[in-house]
Design a protein around this motif. Structure first.
Motif, mmCIF file in Angstrom:
data_model
loop_
_atom_site.group_PDB
_atom_site.id
_atom_site.type_symbol
_atom_site.label_atom_id
_atom_site.label_comp_id
_atom_site.label_asym_id
_atom_site.label_seq_id
_atom_site.Cartn_x
_atom_site.Cartn_y
_atom_site.Cartn_z
ATOM 1 N N ARG A 1 32.663 71.174 27.099
ATOM 2 C CA ARG A 1 31.343 71.516 27.617
ATOM 3 C C ARG A 1 30.787 70.314 28.376
ATOM 4 N NH1 ARG A 1 30.543 71.837 21.586
ATOM 5 N NH2 ARG A 1 32.739 72.164 22.063
ATOM 6 N N ARG A 2 29.783 70.599 29.203
ATOM 7 C CA ARG A 2 29.151 69.532 29.982
ATOM 8 C C ARG A 2 28.187 68.755 29.100
ATOM 9 N NH1 ARG A 2 26.430 70.184 35.958
ATOM 10 N NH2 ARG A 2 25.036 68.383 35.897
ATOM 11 N N VAL A 3 28.325 67.422 29.126
ATOM 12 C CA VAL A 3 27.515 66.548 28.288
ATOM 13 C C VAL A 3 27.068 65.354 29.121
ATOM 14 C CG1 VAL A 3 27.503 65.083 26.238
ATOM 15 C CG2 VAL A 3 28.768 67.226 26.205
ATOM 16 N N SER A 4 25.822 64.966 28.968
ATOM 17 C CA SER A 4 25.311 63.782 29.668
ATOM 18 C C SER A 4 25.796 62.523 28.975
ATOM 19 C CB SER A 4 23.781 63.797 29.705
ATOM 20 O OG SER A 4 23.308 64.894 30.451
ATOM 21 N N LEU B 1 31.086 62.057 42.610
ATOM 22 C CA LEU B 1 32.299 61.606 41.929
ATOM 23 C C LEU B 1 32.088 60.210 41.357
ATOM 24 C CD1 LEU B 1 35.368 62.533 41.589
ATOM 25 C CD2 LEU B 1 35.842 61.008 43.501
ATOM 26 N N TYR B 2 31.228 59.430 42.007
ATOM 27 C CA TYR B 2 30.977 58.057 41.593
ATOM 28 C C TYR B 2 29.672 57.902 40.814
ATOM 29 C CZ TYR B 2 34.425 57.461 45.278
ATOM 30 O OH TYR B 2 35.559 57.567 46.054
ATOM 31 N N THR B 3 28.729 58.814 41.014
ATOM 32 C CA THR B 3 27.387 58.617 40.460
ATOM 33 C C THR B 3 27.031 59.550 39.314
ATOM 34 O OG1 THR B 3 26.394 60.180 42.045
ATOM 35 C CG2 THR B 3 26.572 57.868 42.723
ATOM 36 N N ALA B 4 27.855 60.547 39.035
ATOM 37 C CA ALA B 4 27.491 61.555 38.037
ATOM 38 C C ALA B 4 27.216 60.901 36.684
ATOM 39 C CB ALA B 4 28.600 62.592 37.914
ATOM 40 N N ASP B 5 26.125 61.341 36.039
ATOM 41 C CA ASP B 5 25.770 60.825 34.712
ATOM 42 C C ASP B 5 26.179 61.816 33.623
ATOM 43 O OD1 ASP B 5 23.989 62.849 35.207
ATOM 44 O OD2 ASP B 5 22.182 61.690 34.754
ATOM 45 N N TYR B 6 27.153 62.645 33.916
ATOM 46 C CA TYR B 6 27.613 63.642 32.956
ATOM 47 C C TYR B 6 29.131 63.768 33.055
ATOM 48 C CZ TYR B 6 28.115 66.614 37.069
ATOM 49 O OH TYR B 6 28.495 67.116 38.282
ATOM 50 N N THR B 7 29.696 64.418 32.065
ATOM 51 C CA THR B 7 31.124 64.690 32.080
ATOM 52 C C THR B 7 31.394 65.919 31.232
ATOM 53 O OG1 THR B 7 33.318 63.705 31.814
ATOM 54 C CG2 THR B 7 31.688 63.217 30.112
ATOM 55 N N TYR B 8 32.675 66.219 30.988
ATOM 56 C CA TYR B 8 33.063 67.380 30.179
ATOM 57 C C TYR B 8 33.937 66.898 29.026
ATOM 58 C CZ TYR B 8 31.225 70.413 33.815
ATOM 59 O OH TYR B 8 30.382 71.045 34.693
ATOM 60 N N VAL B 9 33.518 67.208 27.807
ATOM 61 C CA VAL B 9 34.237 66.726 26.627
ATOM 62 C C VAL B 9 34.315 67.812 25.573
ATOM 63 C CG1 VAL B 9 33.586 64.304 26.969
ATOM 64 C CG2 VAL B 9 32.096 65.801 25.624
ATOM 65 N N ASN B 10 35.292 67.675 24.670
ATOM 66 C CA ASN B 10 35.308 68.453 23.445
ATOM 67 C C ASN B 10 35.025 67.502 22.285
ATOM 68 O OD1 ASN B 10 37.662 67.007 23.191
ATOM 69 N ND2 ASN B 10 39.018 68.790 23.129
ATOM 70 N N GLU B 11 35.143 67.987 21.070
ATOM 71 C CA GLU B 11 34.758 67.168 19.925
ATOM 72 C C GLU B 11 35.572 65.881 19.835
ATOM 73 O OE1 GLU B 11 34.434 67.439 15.021
ATOM 74 O OE2 GLU B 11 34.947 69.226 16.206
ATOM 75 N N GLU B 12 36.878 65.979 20.005
ATOM 76 C CA GLU B 12 37.722 64.798 19.864
ATOM 77 C C GLU B 12 37.407 63.752 20.925
ATOM 78 O OE1 GLU B 12 42.444 63.560 19.428
ATOM 79 O OE2 GLU B 12 41.902 65.425 20.438
ATOM 80 N N LEU B 13 37.241 64.182 22.179
ATOM 81 C CA LEU B 13 36.967 63.227 23.247
ATOM 82 C C LEU B 13 35.551 62.662 23.122
ATOM 83 C CD1 LEU B 13 38.276 61.918 25.676
ATOM 84 C CD2 LEU B 13 37.399 63.780 27.102
ATOM 85 N N ALA B 14 34.614 63.498 22.696
ATOM 86 C CA ALA B 14 33.244 63.000 22.501
ATOM 87 C C ALA B 14 33.211 61.938 21.409
ATOM 88 C CB ALA B 14 32.327 64.163 22.141
ATOM 89 N N ARG B 15 33.931 62.168 20.338
ATOM 90 C CA ARG B 15 34.000 61.163 19.264
ATOM 91 C C ARG B 15 34.629 59.877 19.777
ATOM 92 N NH1 ARG B 15 36.137 64.218 15.779
ATOM 93 N NH2 ARG B 15 38.326 63.705 16.194
ATOM 94 N N VAL C 1 30.849 69.629 18.863
ATOM 95 C CA VAL C 1 31.715 70.163 17.821
ATOM 96 C C VAL C 1 32.643 71.214 18.425
ATOM 97 C CG1 VAL C 1 31.808 71.359 15.603
ATOM 98 C CG2 VAL C 1 29.945 69.756 16.074
ATOM 99 N N GLY C 2 33.910 71.203 18.011
ATOM 100 C CA GLY C 2 34.845 72.235 18.436
ATOM 101 C C GLY C 2 35.816 71.758 19.503
ATOM 102 N N THR C 3 36.785 72.615 19.780
ATOM 103 C CA THR C 3 37.839 72.256 20.736
ATOM 104 C C THR C 3 37.488 72.614 22.168
ATOM 105 O OG1 THR C 3 38.920 74.386 20.330
ATOM 106 C CG2 THR C 3 39.625 72.519 18.980
ATOM 107 N N GLN D 1 42.754 63.979 30.584
ATOM 108 C CA GLN D 1 43.143 64.565 31.864
ATOM 109 C C GLN D 1 42.354 65.830 32.144
ATOM 110 O OE1 GLN D 1 47.329 64.665 32.530
ATOM 111 N NE2 GLN D 1 47.215 66.045 34.284
ATOM 112 N N LYS D 2 42.152 66.651 31.119
ATOM 113 C CA LYS D 2 41.391 67.881 31.321
ATOM 114 C C LYS D 2 39.939 67.575 31.660
ATOM 115 C CE LYS D 2 40.589 72.481 29.422
ATOM 116 N NZ LYS D 2 40.877 73.426 28.304
ATOM 117 N N GLU D 3 39.384 66.516 31.064
ATOM 118 C CA GLU D 3 38.016 66.106 31.384
ATOM 119 C C GLU D 3 37.857 65.879 32.887
ATOM 120 O OE1 GLU D 3 35.102 62.184 30.723
ATOM 121 O OE2 GLU D 3 37.245 62.108 30.256
ATOM 122 N N THR D 4 38.790 65.135 33.470
ATOM 123 C CA THR D 4 38.698 64.825 34.898
ATOM 124 C C THR D 4 38.882 66.071 35.743
ATOM 125 O OG1 THR D 4 39.555 62.606 34.436
ATOM 126 C CG2 THR D 4 39.619 63.351 36.717
#
Length: 846
Positions: free
Chosen positions: A627-630, A600-614, A622-624, A580-583
Motif C-alpha cells: 500500500r502507499r505510505v508516506s 521520481l526524485y522528490t516523492a515523499d511516499y512509497t509502497y510497502v508491505n508489513e515486512e518492508l515497512a518494518r 500490517v499484512g503482505t 524490487q516490487k516497491e520500486t
C-alpha cells in the motif's frame, strides 16, 4: 558596420549589418571570464561595454542567446582543448581543431557528446578554469541549434532490421494468444542486453541454435494449449532458494503452513502424478532442522486442496537410499493449469527464544543448522512433479476453450472448423490479417497431423506452425518495394500497432487496437494519441514499470547481491523481492497518475508491505499486500531512498559509494564515468584496517584515490555516492561504520556542498534537463527497439522541450515519444534482406 570589443587575447566581432538583421547578441555575463581563466580582463570598461550592447539591442533578435563563432571557438580551445588535445585525447576525442561552423557536419558525435557534458555541468571538470556567466550555456544552446538545424535538413529516424520476441514478450504473447502461462527460459536462450534493454534489435540476430529453441518452444506450448492424451513421462522441478525465509507463509501455499513454495504447473493430460520434495542437509549429511524439539510434516496441495501429507523423520540422512527425498504415491490430477504447492505444516507460532537468532529465517549457510545455540526449522530444497502415469485423456481447460472456438459434428465440418481456428489465432499471432497463402501454409500442417491422428492433433499441428512462424517470432516493418533506399518512410498502420502494443504492454495488440490498425486509421495522429491514452489506462501498461523501468534502473541486479548473513542477518530473498516490487509499484503509480518525472526524485511516499515497512522503521503497516505510505524518515526521499537501488549498488559486505555514484551518473544523468585504467588496483586491495582499527569505506576510498589517474573520475563519483553512504547495504539508515562515525561530506562537481540524500536530490534537480533527456533517451530506445544514436539528439531535445511546460508529466513524455518520427517512421536501408513476403511458405520439421 562593425563594432569591435577587445577582450585581452580574444576579440569579439559583432557583425551588425546595415539591414539590422543580425541575431548575434553577446551579453556582459557571456564574455567576461573568471579571474582564473586564460582570458585577460576586458580592455574596455564593463559599463561602457554594456551601454554598447544596450544601444545595439534594437537591431538584434532578443530571443536567442548567441555569441560570435570566433568567440565560442576561442572558448572551446582555451577551456577544453587542454585535455581534449591531439596528444591527450581525454574521452577519446580531440577539440584542438574545433570549429563551430563545421563540427555539426563533420563531427556530429563529438558535438552531441559536448552537449551532454555541458548540460550536466561536468565540463570543464572541477579545478579547471571556467568561463564566467552564461558563456557555456550559450555554447551549449548554439551547438544544439546547429544539430537541430542539420536534422531538419537531413532527417534520420534510425534503422532497425527486425526484433525477435524475447523471453518476457514470448510469455506475454502466448498468454494473450492461448491463455497458457509458460516459463520461456525452459526453451529460449538468455536474452542479450544492449543499451540497457533486452528488446534491442542489434543483438537479436538469430542463429541456428536460437531458431531451434523457438521450434522446441512452439512444439511444447502447442501441446500444453491443446493437451496431449499420449503425453510422455516428464519431470518438472521447482527450486526453493536457500535465501528464502522458510518461517512465514509463502505465496499460494495453504493457510496454516510455512515455507516451501507454490507454482502454476500445466498437467498435459488426465492421469497419475508423483510429487516429491528434497530437503536441505548440513555439511555432514544430516537434516537441516533435525535438532528441533518437534516432528514436522509437509503438505502437498493442488489448487489449494490437500492431496498428500508427508512425515519427516528427524534422523534421516543423505547416506540413506532415498537420501533426504520424500515422495507421494501416484495421485490422479486432471489436465490443465493447476496451482501446486509443497509447504511445512506450521508447528508453532511466534519466534523462538534462543541464544542466537536464526539468520533472516533463511539458510545462507547450511553450517548453522547444526549449531546448538540456534533453533532452526527444516528448509525445502526442491519440489518436483513427475507424470503422467497411465494418461486417460484430456479434460476441458481454459486454453482448450480458447483454441477450440468451434466443434465439428461430422468429418465434413472438421476442415472448415480448423480453418476458422487458424484464421483467428493466426491473425492475432501475426498481428495482421492472414493472406490466402498464409492459410494454405498453416493448413498444410493441419492436414498432415489430422490425417494420421485426427482433428485435435491437426489443430495442434497448426498452432505449432503458427508459433514457429517468423511472422510470430519476429517483428519486421513492411517496406514497399517502390520505397527509395535511404529515404524516410512511414511505418504501416499494422506495424505501428505492434510497435505501440509491445512498447506499452510488452505483448500483442488487443482487438480494439487491431481493428483500428486494419482500417488504416492508426497513422492519424489524433487516433494514435487516443489509442495510446486508452492503453496507458489499461492495467497491462504496468509493463512500463516491470519491463522498461526495471531494466532502466537495473533492478535485475538486486538478485546478484547477497549480503553477508553475519553482518546483515535481517536479509532474505523475500525482502529483496519486496524491495524490487516497491520500486516497480512506485514507478507504475507515476505513470498511472501522470505525475511529473521529477517526482521520481522528490516523492515523499512509497509502497510497502508489513515486512518492508518494518525494515524501513515504518509503523502501522500490517499484512503482505503493498500500500502507499508516506515516508516518516526525513532522510528517505524518492528513488534514492529505495532499498532496491541501495542494495544493487552495494557489495555483499559493505556499501560502495563508487557503485552508487556511478549508478546515479550513468542511469539518472546519462553521463557515465569512463572505465578505470587497467593498472588501477581494486578497492579491496586497500587495507581494511590501520593503526589497530577498522577503516571506514570513505577512508579506504581516500587512500585509493591518492592515485592521480583515479582522482580525475572519483572527484565526480565519490561525493554522489558518499551522500548515500548513511544507507547500509540493505538500505537501513546508519550513523556509524565499523564503530566509527560516518563522514558523508563532499563537494559536488559544481562546488555545491552535499552531506546526504536531501542535498543530493536538490543538487540533481538544479539541472532537470539532463535528467529528463536521459529518461527520454532510454524510453525511446525501449520503444523503438534500437540503440539511440547521435542523430536522435534533436528528437530527444524536441521531446524534452515539448513536455517542459507540463512539468515533465510521464504520460505526456510517452505520448511525445509515440508521436515522434523515430517511432512512426523508419529509414529504408540501402540494401536489405527482408523476411519472406507476407504469405510465403512457412514451416519447420519436427
Amino acid at each position: 558596420m562593425k563594432s569591435v570589443v577587445a577582450l585581452g587575447a580574444g576579440v569579439v566581432i559583432l557583425a551588425i549589418a546595415a539591414s539590422s538583421s543580425v541575431a548575434l547578441q553577446p551579453t556582459a555575463a557571456s564574455v567576461v571570464m573568471s579571474p582564473a581563466s586564460d582570458f585577460a580582463a576586458p580592455t574596455v570598461p564593463l559599463a561602457r561595454y554594456r551601454a554598447t550592447l544596450d544601444a545595439m539591442r534594437p537591431h538584434v533578435g532578443a530571443s536567442a542567446r548567441t555569441l560570435a563563432p570566433a568567440v565560442l571557438n576561442d572558448v572551446v580551445k582555451k577551456t577544453c582543448a587542454g585535455c581534449h588535445s591531439d596528444q591527450r585525447k581525454m574521452g577519446n576525442f580531440s577539440l584542438q581543431s574545433f570549429d563551430l561552423a563545421t563540427v555539426g557536419a563533420t563531427s556530429p558525435i563529438i558535438a552531441e557528446k559536448m552537449i551532454g557534458k555541458l548540460r550536466t555541468g561536468m565540463m570543464p571538470p572541477p579545478g579547471r578554469p571556467r568561463p564566467a556567466g552564461d558563456t557555456l550555456d550559450v555554447l551549449t544552446e548554439t551547438l544544439e541549434r546547429q544539430m537541430d538545424a542539420i536534422a531538419v535538413r537531413k532527417p534520420d529516424v534510425g534503422r532497425r532490421s527486425f526484433q525477435r520476441l524475447n523471453r518476457a514478450e514470448y510469455e506475454r504473447a502466448v498468454k494473450d494468444l492461448l491463455t497458457v502461462s509458460v516459463n520461456a527460459e525452459s526453451w529460449l536462450p538468455l536474452d542479450t542486453k544492449s543499451a540497457n534493454f533486452d528488446n534491442i534489435a542489434d543483438v537479436q540476430i538469430p542463429s541456428a541454435t536460437v531458431l531451434e529453441a523457438y521450434l522446441d518452444a512452439a512444439n511444447a506450448v502447442s501441446r500444453l494449449a491443446v493437451g496431449d492424451a499420449k503425453a510422455n513421462l516428464s519431470t518438472t522441478t521447482f527450486k526453493v532458494s536457500r535465501l528464502a525465509n522458510q518461517n512465514g507463509h509463502e505465496g499460494d501455499t495453504p493457510i496454516g503452513t510455512r515455507g516451501g513454495g507454490s507454482a502454476t504447473h500445466y498437467f498435459p493430460a488426465d492421469g497419475a502424478y508423483v510429487f516429491s520434495v528434497s530437503l536441505h542437509s548440513t555439511p555432514i549429511g544430516q537434516l537441516v532442522g533435525g535438532n528441533a524439539p518437534f516432528d514436522e510434516k509437509i503438505e502437498i496441495s493442488v489448487d489449494g486442496e490437500r492431496v498428500a501429507l508427508l512425515d519427516i523423520d528427524r534422523g534421516m540422512h543423505e547416506s540413506e537410499p532415498n537420501g533426504l527425498d520424500l515422495k507421494t504415491v501416484p495421485i490422479t490430477v486432471k489436465a490443465g493449469p493447476r496451482v501446486v504447492a509443497a509447504a511445512y505444516v506450521r508447528t508453532f507460532e511466534g519466534p523462538v527464544e534462543d541464544l542466537m537468532t536464526p539468520i533472516g529465517n533463511s539458510l545462507p549457510d547450511t553450517q548453522i543448522g547444526i549449531q546448538d545455540a540456534i533453533t532452526i526449522q527444516g528448509h525445502m530444497k526442491l519440489f518436483t512433479v513427475t507424470g503422467p502415469f497411465n494418461p486417460t485423456g484430456v479434460s476441458d481447460t481454459p486454453s482448450r476453450r480458447r483454441v477450440f472456438s468451434c466443434r465439428p459434428l461430422s468429418a465434413a465440418e472438421q476442415r472448415p472448423c480448423a480453418e476458422r481456428i487458424v484464421n483467428r489465432i493466426g491473425s492475432q499471432a501475426y498481428r495482421r490479417p492472414l493472406t490466402v497463402s498464409d492459410r494454405k501454409a498453416i493448413m498444410s500442417f493441419y492436414d498432415e497431423e489430422a490425417k494420421s491422428s485426427g482433428f485435435e492433433s491437426g489443430v495442434r499441428g497448426a498452432v505449432e506452425a503458427i508459433l514457429a512462424s517468423p511472422y510470430f517470432v519476429f517483428r519486421a516493418d513492411e517496406v514497399a518495394l517502390t520505397a527509395k533506399p535511404g529515404s524516410k518512410v512511414a511505418v504501416s498502420s499494422n506495424d505501428l500497432a505492434s510497435r505501440l502494443s509491445f512498447f506499452l504492454w510488452g505483448t500483442l495488440p488487443d482487438s480494439t487496437l487491431t481493428s483500428v490498425a486494419q482500417r488504416g486509421l492508426l497513422t492519424d495522429t489524433t487516433v494514435l494519441v487516443a489509442q495510446t491514452k486508452r492503453m496507458l489506462a489499461d492495467p497491462r501498461a504496468d509493463a512500463l514499470s516491470t519491463r522498461f523501468a526495471a531494466q532502466w534502473l537495473r533492478l535485475q541486479d538486486v538478485e546478484k547481491v547477497h549480503p553477508d548473513p553475519l553482518l546483515y542477518p535481517a536479509f532474505n530473498l523475500q525482502l529483496a523481492q519486496n524491495m524490487q516490487k516497491e520500486t516497480e509499484l512506485f514507478v507504475a503509480s507515476l505513470v498511472r497518475e501522470n505525475r511529473s518525472l521529477l517526482d521520481l526524485y522528490t516523492a515523499d511516499y512509497t509502497y510497502v508491505n508489513e515486512e518492508l515497512a518494518r525494515h524501513y522503521g515504518m509503523a502501522d503497516v500490517v499484512g503482505t499486500n503493498f500500500r502507499r505510505v508516506s515516508y516518516t524518515d526525513k532522510n528517505r526521499v524518492g528513488i534514492l531512498g529505495h532499498g532496491s537501488v541501495l542494495l544493487l549498488t552495494s557489495q555483499g559486505n559493505r556499501t560502495s559509494p563508487v557503485l552508487r555514484g556511478k549508478w546515479v551518473m550513468e542511469v539518472l544523468m546519462g553521463s557515465p564515468p569512463p572505465p578505470p585504467p587497467p593498472d588501477v588496483p581494486d578497492l579491496e586491495v586497500t587495507g581494511a584496517s590501520k593503526e589497530g582499527r577498522m577503516l571506514t569505506t570513505r577512508e579506504r576510498m581516500e587512500e585509493h584515490r591518492a592515485n592521480a589517474s583515479c582522482r580525475s573520475c572519483h572527484q565526480f563519483i565519490d561525493p554522489i555516492g558518499l551522500a548515500l553512504d548513511n544507507f547500509d547495504v540493505i538500505g537501513q539508515w546508519r550513523i556509524k561504520e565499523n564503530n566509527m562515525p560516518l563522514d558523508t561530506r563532499g563537494d559536488y562537481y559544481d562546488g555545491t556542498k552535499i552531506t546526504g540524500p536531501r542535498e543530493l536530490q536538490q543538487v540533481l534537480l538544479k539541472r532537470p534537463v539532463p535528467l529528463v533527456r536521459t529518461f527520454v533517451t532510454n524510453l525511446m530506445a525501449y520503444a523503438v527497439g534500437r540503440r539511440v544514436e547521435y542523430a536522435d539528439g534533436p528528437a530527444i531535445r524536441k521531446i524534452e522541450a515539448s513536455v517542459k511546460a507540463k512539468q515533465y508529466r510521464i504520460q505526456d513524455i510517452v505520448l511525445a515519444v509515440v508521436k515522434s518520427d523515430a517511432f512512426r517512421m523508419r529509414m529504408v536501408p540501402v540494401a536489405q534482406a527482408a523476411l519472406p513476403a507476407s504469405g510465403a511458405s512457412v514451416g519447420h520439421s519436427r
